[in-house]
Design a protein around this motif. Sequence first.
Motif, PDB file in Angstrom:
ATOM      1  N   PRO A  68     -21.075  -8.199   1.197  1.00 40.24           N
ATOM      2  CA  PRO A  68     -20.668  -8.240   2.525  1.00 40.24           C
ATOM      3  C   PRO A  68     -20.092  -6.642   2.750  1.00 40.24           C
ATOM      4  O   PRO A  68     -20.398  -6.068   3.214  1.00 40.24           O
ATOM      5  N   SER A  69     -19.604  -6.301   1.221  1.00 39.33           N
ATOM      6  CA  SER A  69     -18.708  -4.992   1.806  1.00 39.33           C
ATOM      7  C   SER A  69     -17.815  -4.066   0.764  1.00 39.33           C
ATOM      8  O   SER A  69     -17.949  -3.256   0.371  1.00 39.33           O
ATOM      9  N   PHE A  70     -19.264  -4.341  -0.995  1.00 37.85           N
ATOM     10  CA  PHE A  70     -18.395  -3.638  -1.821  1.00 37.85           C
ATOM     11  C   PHE A  70     -20.451  -2.076  -2.350  1.00 37.85           C
ATOM     12  O   PHE A  70     -21.157  -2.693  -1.909  1.00 37.85           O
ATOM     13  N   LEU A  71     -19.466  -1.474  -2.168  1.00 36.03           N
ATOM     14  CA  LEU A  71     -20.124  -0.430  -3.296  1.00 36.03           C
ATOM     15  C   LEU A  71     -19.520   0.535  -3.642  1.00 36.03           C
ATOM     16  O   LEU A  71     -18.343  -0.276  -3.990  1.00 36.03           O
ATOM     17  N   SER A  72     -19.844   1.186  -5.148  1.00 32.36           N
ATOM     18  CA  SER A  72     -19.011   1.727  -6.037  1.00 32.36           C
ATOM     19  C   SER A  72     -17.562   2.873  -6.242  1.00 32.36           C
ATOM     20  O   SER A  72     -17.029   2.761  -6.658  1.00 32.36           O
ATOM     21  N   GLU A  73     -17.907   3.405  -4.913  1.00 28.47           N
ATOM     22  CA  GLU A  73     -16.453   3.779  -4.016  1.00 28.47           C
ATOM     23  C   GLU A  73     -15.452   3.751  -3.652  1.00 28.47           C
ATOM     24  O   GLU A  73     -14.701   3.664  -2.874  1.00 28.47           O
ATOM     25  N   ARG A  74     -16.139   2.028  -3.560  1.00 30.31           N
ATOM     26  CA  ARG A  74     -15.162   0.776  -2.799  1.00 30.31           C
ATOM     27  C   ARG A  74     -14.898  -0.207  -2.623  1.00 30.31           C
ATOM     28  O   ARG A  74     -15.810  -1.118  -3.258  1.00 30.31           O
ATOM     29  N   VAL A  75     -13.775  -0.134  -3.055  1.00 29.77           N
ATOM     30  CA  VAL A  75     -13.289  -1.629  -3.676  1.00 29.77           C
ATOM     31  C   VAL A  75     -12.584  -3.205  -2.515  1.00 29.77           C
ATOM     32  O   VAL A  75     -11.549  -2.499  -2.882  1.00 29.77           O
ATOM     33  N   THR A  76     -12.662  -3.791  -1.608  1.00 28.75           N
ATOM     34  CA  THR A  76     -12.357  -4.153  -0.696  1.00 28.75           C
ATOM     35  C   THR A  76     -11.718  -5.585  -1.427  1.00 28.75           C
ATOM     36  O   THR A  76     -10.745  -5.518  -0.207  1.00 28.75           O
ATOM     37  N   ASP A  92       0.639  -1.302   0.357  1.00 32.60           N
ATOM     38  CA  ASP A  92      -0.396  -0.094   0.020  1.00 32.60           C
ATOM     39  C   ASP A  92       0.552   1.323   0.118  1.00 32.60           C
ATOM     40  O   ASP A  92       0.139   2.411  -0.846  1.00 32.60           O
ATOM     41  N   PHE A  93       1.951   0.674   0.816  1.00 31.40           N
ATOM     42  CA  PHE A  93       3.038   2.127   0.488  1.00 31.40           C
ATOM     43  C   PHE A  93       3.580   2.606  -0.696  1.00 31.40           C
ATOM     44  O   PHE A  93       3.802   2.946  -1.259  1.00 31.40           O
ATOM     45  N   VAL A  94       3.718   1.417  -1.674  1.00 27.26           N
ATOM     46  CA  VAL A  94       4.299   1.739  -2.839  1.00 27.26           C
ATOM     47  C   VAL A  94       3.263   2.158  -3.833  1.00 27.26           C
ATOM     48  O   VAL A  94       3.567   3.102  -4.320  1.00 27.26           O
ATOM     49  N   ALA A  95       2.015   1.966  -3.507  1.00 29.96           N
ATOM     50  CA  ALA A  95       0.693   1.897  -4.411  1.00 29.96           C
ATOM     51  C   ALA A  95       0.565   3.790  -3.895  1.00 29.96           C
ATOM     52  O   ALA A  95       0.239   4.682  -4.582  1.00 29.96           O
ATOM     53  N   LYS A  96       0.478   4.546  -2.790  1.00 29.95           N
ATOM     54  CA  LYS A  96       0.629   5.087  -2.214  1.00 29.95           C
ATOM     55  C   LYS A  96       1.791   6.114  -3.081  1.00 29.95           C
ATOM     56  O   LYS A  96       1.198   7.546  -3.356  1.00 29.95           O
ATOM     57  N   ARG A 124      -7.154   2.715  -4.350  1.00 29.90           N
ATOM     58  CA  ARG A 124      -7.661   4.580  -5.081  1.00 29.90           C
ATOM     59  C   ARG A 124      -6.728   3.813  -6.553  1.00 29.90           C
ATOM     60  O   ARG A 124      -7.507   3.682  -7.557  1.00 29.90           O
ATOM     61  N   LEU A 125      -5.697   3.184  -7.079  1.00 33.76           N
ATOM     62  CA  LEU A 125      -5.355   2.530  -8.335  1.00 33.76           C
ATOM     63  C   LEU A 125      -6.199   2.030  -8.837  1.00 33.76           C
ATOM     64  O   LEU A 125      -6.736   1.967 -10.125  1.00 33.76           O
ATOM     65  N   GLY A 141      -9.375  -4.209   1.588  1.00 30.60           N
ATOM     66  CA  GLY A 141      -9.871  -3.744   2.424  1.00 30.60           C
ATOM     67  C   GLY A 141      -9.237  -2.703   3.738  1.00 30.60           C
ATOM     68  O   GLY A 141      -9.814  -1.818   3.814  1.00 30.60           O
ATOM     69  N   VAL A 142      -7.600  -2.747   4.166  1.00 29.22           N
ATOM     70  CA  VAL A 142      -6.962  -2.639   5.088  1.00 29.22           C
ATOM     71  C   VAL A 142      -5.874  -1.623   4.008  1.00 29.22           C
ATOM     72  O   VAL A 142      -4.524  -1.302   4.237  1.00 29.22           O
ATOM     73  N   ALA A 143      -6.161  -1.503   2.174  1.00 28.43           N
ATOM     74  CA  ALA A 143      -5.237  -0.641   1.693  1.00 28.43           C
ATOM     75  C   ALA A 143      -5.959   0.423   0.600  1.00 28.43           C
ATOM     76  O   ALA A 143      -5.381   0.116  -0.451  1.00 28.43           O
ATOM     77  N   PRO A 144      -6.137   1.747   1.092  1.00 30.64           N
ATOM     78  CA  PRO A 144      -6.675   1.945   0.561  1.00 30.64           C
ATOM     79  C   PRO A 144      -5.862   2.944  -1.282  1.00 30.64           C
ATOM     80  O   PRO A 144      -6.951   3.286  -1.447  1.00 30.64           O
TER      81      PRO A 144
END
Length: 555
Positions: free
Chosen positions: A410-418, A83-87, A114-115, A107-110
């Motif tokens: 369980p966890s999906f929304l259009s603006e959230r990809v877990t 996730d640091f690499v992605a940031k 975003r990527l 889920g714990v990699a915002p």
Amino acid sequence: MHFYKGINYYDSPTIIMGRIMNVDSALGGINDGSVVAISGFNIAATPEFLILKLYERYRDTGHPRDLFIVADTLPAARERALDFVAKSMIKDGDFDFIRGFMLPFLGVAPWLQRLAIENRVEAYSFPIGVATKWFRSVASGIPTITKVGLGTFLDPRQDGIYLNDLARERRTCKVELVSINGDEYLLYDCPKPSVGLIRGSATDEFGNLTMSEEAIYSSVLAITQAVKAQPNPGTVIAQVLYVSRFVNPRDVHVPGPLIDHIVVSPPEYHMQSASVKYDPSVCGRFMLSNACLSDNDVPDFESAIARRIVLEFVNLVERLGKPITINLGIGIPALAARIIKSEGIDDYITITVESGPWGGIALGGDDFGVAISPRAIIPMPDQFIMYEGGIIDAASLGFMQVGPNGDVNPSFLSERVTGPGGFPVIAHGTPRLYFAGAFTAGNRDIVVKNGKLTIVRDGSIIKFVKKPYKIGFNAELGLKAGKDVMYITERAVFRLTSEGLVLEEYAPGIDIEKDVLAKMEFKPVVSRHIRPMDSAVFREGPMRLLDVVTNAIRR
């Protein structure tokens, strides 16, 4: 000449065989376009030092580039490891290091999310258990075929495994519907990894890898086998914390001949989990007899849900007349582990976590996957066989949305990809499912006091909806499989039937019409035998469940 822990590297047999080396030399042979398999469940068993150094090498030299990452779960936590690499990629506007990834959980990699959402890289997601099976299948040279995902968003007749448009266009990884003897299955496929980045606690002078101080085994051996399998065996690089003259052969998790290069990591990049540097009770060195993370005295509404989950597990012990084995999902279900421990019934209800621990107290948040004082830890591919085969007795999983016929998102929304995580495999195989979560979402003020529930301000987001955004559990297939399915919230308990959801219980202190039925987009069946939830769920102090389970076992 480098000395570490009293070992002179250049005088050891391992150095003569060329395995232990500095990190730049170890990573120098990774080519542009490589498919890189990485172990890790959040930070547990994640080779964070290797990941960061590989990206540092790219920033310094421009190579390797266009990597495709595959993993068994998620080798990252918030702004850590991948996730640091992605940031950094997003901040720099440079997206040439990674061309795509297949990660079962985000889920714990915002920043990784975003990527995917911004369509910067190809993004695919297998369920965790399918990914662990896929590594073993690659090692065996056979396809990965399973019923997991049928009738859900993973089914190619719905969305498939594709998290963005780049993935749908390029199809580097694929899922296909196949028929065998008239039955439907899904075939999952990804390119064979040419590089493996793995992690262990220590290596001996012959390169044998032990994981004796790791919180979990992850899929380290399966990844190694997949990389080394024909055709075109690849390169395996291991991150360790120590070099030892001798490792007990029975403690060897990966034999030395399967590892090409070994790198000693600084301790700060080799933690047992996101916030645990080293705890001997986490890796099974000893068990804490007094381990408990909750006094279980004053429940809030989330812990009330967890207490009601535990009551259902106790009911199951009573019905079966034997101890049970369960799984707890991330979020509110994970809170049940603390209730089980504080009630003293953990000898009768054994908790398993997807990453491999059995028993103990499962941690949550970015530390999910790790348990304090587990009684056993097994490799993750073996753990998921337990789930897919329905070898455990029951599971409690979280939900974001529930549909009229009982389908669960369980966890999906259009603006959230877990990503699917372990949910699809557990929901597919487990015979008894207790989905659990808050009844509404949003800004809430819900009070638990004196055995009652008071809704001062309700959440504005309805979760029992006419049409879930994505389907992670297909209720129709669940009923056909004979599953016992319940939906547990702080104010209402439903059961899945052929007629849809049936409202069976309500919390003391609430108005069924105003607080339940009016806050749903559909009308459930109301049981003729509807009853209040057990008030013990909403009272201070323990529920005194030890006597209940011991009496049930004695009968």
